[in-house]
Design an enzyme around this catalytic site. Structure first.
Site, short mmCIF file in Angstrom:
data_model
loop_
_atom_site.label_atom_id
_atom_site.label_comp_id
_atom_site.label_asym_id
_atom_site.label_seq_id
_atom_site.Cartn_x
_atom_site.Cartn_y
_atom_site.Cartn_z
N ASP A 1 6.83 1.08 1.87
CA ASP A 1 6.44 0.12 0.81
C ASP A 1 7.25 0.38 -0.46
O ASP A 1 7.66 -0.56 -1.15
CB ASP A 1 4.96 0.27 0.45
CG ASP A 1 4.03 0.05 1.62
OD1 ASP A 1 3.49 -1.04 1.77
OD2 ASP A 1 3.85 1.01 2.41
N ASP B 1 0.85 -1.20 0.00
CA ASP B 1 0.00 0.00 0.00
C ASP B 1 0.89 1.26 0.00
O ASP B 1 0.89 2.02 0.95
CB ASP B 1 -0.96 0.01 1.22
CG ASP B 1 -0.23 0.00 2.56
OD1 ASP B 1 0.93 -0.44 2.63
OD2 ASP B 1 -0.84 0.47 3.56
N THR C 1 2.98 -6.03 2.79
CA THR C 1 3.45 -4.86 3.54
C THR C 1 2.32 -3.86 3.79
O THR C 1 2.58 -2.70 4.10
CB THR C 1 4.63 -4.18 2.81
OG1 THR C 1 4.18 -3.72 1.53
CG2 THR C 1 5.80 -5.12 2.64
N PHE D 1 -0.76 -0.47 12.67
CA PHE D 1 -1.65 0.02 11.60
C PHE D 1 -2.16 -1.08 10.66
O PHE D 1 -3.37 -1.18 10.40
CB PHE D 1 -0.92 1.10 10.79
CG PHE D 1 -1.73 1.66 9.65
CD1 PHE D 1 -2.74 2.60 9.89
CD2 PHE D 1 -1.52 1.24 8.35
CE1 PHE D 1 -3.50 3.10 8.84
CE2 PHE D 1 -2.27 1.75 7.29
CZ PHE D 1 -3.26 2.67 7.54
N ASN D 2 -1.27 -1.92 10.10
CA ASN D 2 -1.71 -2.90 9.09
C ASN D 2 -2.71 -3.90 9.68
O ASN D 2 -3.65 -4.31 8.99
CB ASN D 2 -0.51 -3.67 8.52
CG ASN D 2 0.34 -2.80 7.62
OD1 ASN D 2 -0.12 -1.78 7.11
ND2 ASN D 2 1.59 -3.21 7.41
N ASN E 1 -2.42 2.83 3.52
CA ASN E 1 -1.85 4.16 3.76
C ASN E 1 -2.65 5.25 3.08
O ASN E 1 -2.66 6.41 3.52
CB ASN E 1 -0.40 4.20 3.30
CG ASN E 1 0.52 3.41 4.23
OD1 ASN E 1 0.27 3.35 5.44
ND2 ASN E 1 1.54 2.80 3.67
N HIS F 1 9.83 0.29 8.12
CA HIS F 1 9.22 -1.01 8.45
C HIS F 1 9.27 -2.05 7.32
O HIS F 1 9.76 -3.16 7.49
CB HIS F 1 7.73 -0.83 8.78
CG HIS F 1 7.40 0.32 9.66
ND1 HIS F 1 7.45 0.24 11.04
CD2 HIS F 1 6.98 1.58 9.38
CE1 HIS F 1 7.07 1.39 11.56
NE2 HIS F 1 6.78 2.22 10.58
N ASP F 2 8.65 -1.70 6.19
CA ASP F 2 8.24 -2.73 5.22
C ASP F 2 9.36 -3.53 4.55
O ASP F 2 9.21 -4.74 4.35
CB ASP F 2 7.36 -2.09 4.13
CG ASP F 2 6.00 -1.68 4.66
OD1 ASP F 2 5.57 -2.22 5.70
OD2 ASP F 2 5.35 -0.83 4.03
C1 BDR Z 1 2.95 -0.03 8.60
O1 BDR Z 1 1.91 0.90 8.36
C2 BDR Z 1 2.23 1.75 7.29
O2 BDR Z 1 2.17 3.08 7.69
C3 BDR Z 1 3.61 1.37 6.81
O3 BDR Z 1 3.67 1.39 5.40
C4 BDR Z 1 3.84 -0.01 7.37
O4 BDR Z 1 3.42 -1.02 6.47
C5 BDR Z 1 3.66 0.32 9.88
O5 BDR Z 1 2.77 0.25 10.95
CA CA Z 2 2.88 -0.52 4.17
#
Ligand code: BDR
Ligand code: CA
Length: 312
Positions: free
Chosen positions: A16, A11, A124, A165-166, A40, A239-240
């Site tokens: 990403d 996303d 991701t 978040f994800n 996102n 993160h991703d």
């Molecule tokens: C995740 O949430 C999104 O903001 C980032 O792309 C990552 O996948 C981190 O919590």
């Molecule tokens: Ca992401």
């Protein structure tokens, strides 16, 4: 070693975008397709972003648009972190090829069905497409090598005090994936908060003196500014791309096998990943949970990929 065939479900999103660049520009990965999922930003924004990142980094694989909302219909956008476009901070080139006409879920299925080897799914974003694929195409489950996803945490969350978040975006989808019985690796905030974009990393990107590296710097500076505002973290966590990096080199992360459950009902904790690190519940283990990142190995993979993309 033979490159690992993957489908990247994402996303984009700043981190990403770097996961896409790493997947396309490391010889250890055979990137077969990219699918998008609402997260996102709304689905049309993140899909446009995916196509633009492909144009920027000379990525030529089929791209298809996936789910526009979570399994139960939830949508929201992480504008506070990723900006209005979901990828603020730099001007990206216009797309140079068109989207596939089929849906993201169907592209995952087609790719998995047609590829000669078993395929690894890398997620991701929210796990909606992956859950739909598992539900609609159960006959293809045996063609999946493993699923590696960025999501959750062994500690606290970032979207709510306990939900990352994800997973927060689509807990029911995460629950389907967690219960799939497939080999799973979870890269949560506890490990991604070790993948910081430090001043030294910015300096190394600057040293490349390449337009693509400058675009990446612009994106990461925006990401740094929002992370500083929202989370008081001056060096933002990338993160991703950990998901892709660990496939290239398993020593990039140390994992621990544990039972992981998704909290679907908690009044304050919906979307939390309940990781039983010390197996206190005695439940069967179902996930390899990433615990420790090798910072130098991780960043050398990312920087090499950016350099390779800049020269492509
Ligand atoms: C995740 O949430 C999104 O903001 C980032 O792309 C990552 O996948 C981190 O919590
Ligand atoms: Ca992401």
């Amino acid at each position: 070693m033979k490159p690992i065939p993957i489908v990247l479900d994402c996303d984009p999103g700043h981190d990403d975008a770097l996961a896409m660049i790493l997947a396309a520009h490391n010889p250890g990965i055979n990137l077969l397709a990219i699918t998008t999922v609402s997260g996102n930003g709304n689905i049309s924004k993140v899909t446009q972003n995916a196509l633009r990142v492909c144009a920027l980094a000379k990525i030529k694989v089929p791209v298809a648009q996936g789910a526009g909302s979570a399994l139960l219909g939830h949508t929201e956008a992480a504008t506070d972190i990723h900006g209005e476009s979901a990828l603020d901070g730099a001007t990206l080139p216009d797309p140079i090829f068109a989207l596939e006409e089929m849906s993201g879920v169907d592209l995952i299925a087609k790719t998995v069905r047609e590829h000669v080897e078993k395929v690894t799914l890398v997620a991701t974003g929210p796990l909606t497409n992956i859950a739909l694929f598992l539900k609609f195409y159960p006959e293809l489950k045996s063609r999946i090598n493993e699923i590696v996803f960025m999501g959750g945490s062994i500690d606290r969350g970032n979207r709510t005090p306990y939900a990352e978040f994800n997973i927060w975006m689509d807990p029911e989808a995460a629950d389907v994936v967690i219960k799939s019985g497939l080999p799973l690796t979870m890269c949560g905030l506890n490990v991604s908060h070790q993948a910081l974009v430090t001043k030294d990393i910015f300096a190394q990107l600057e040293k490349m003196q390449a337009p693509l590296a400058d675009t990446v710097i612009g994106l990461l500076r925006f990401f740094a500014s929002t992370y500083n505002e929202v989370f008081e973290m001056p060096d933002p966590p990338l993160h991703d791309p950990i998901t892709v990096a660990l496939l290239i080199d398993r020593s990039v992360v140390r994992t621990r096998r544990a039972n992981v459950e998704i909290e679907l009902n908690g009044k304050y904790t919906r979307g939390a990943t309940v990781v039983d690190i010390y197996n206190r519940n005695g439940s069967p283990t179902n996930v390899d949970v990433a615990i420790q990142l090798d910072f130098d190995r991780f960043w050398s993979l990312i920087l090499n990929a950016v350099e390779a993309a800049a020269k492509a």
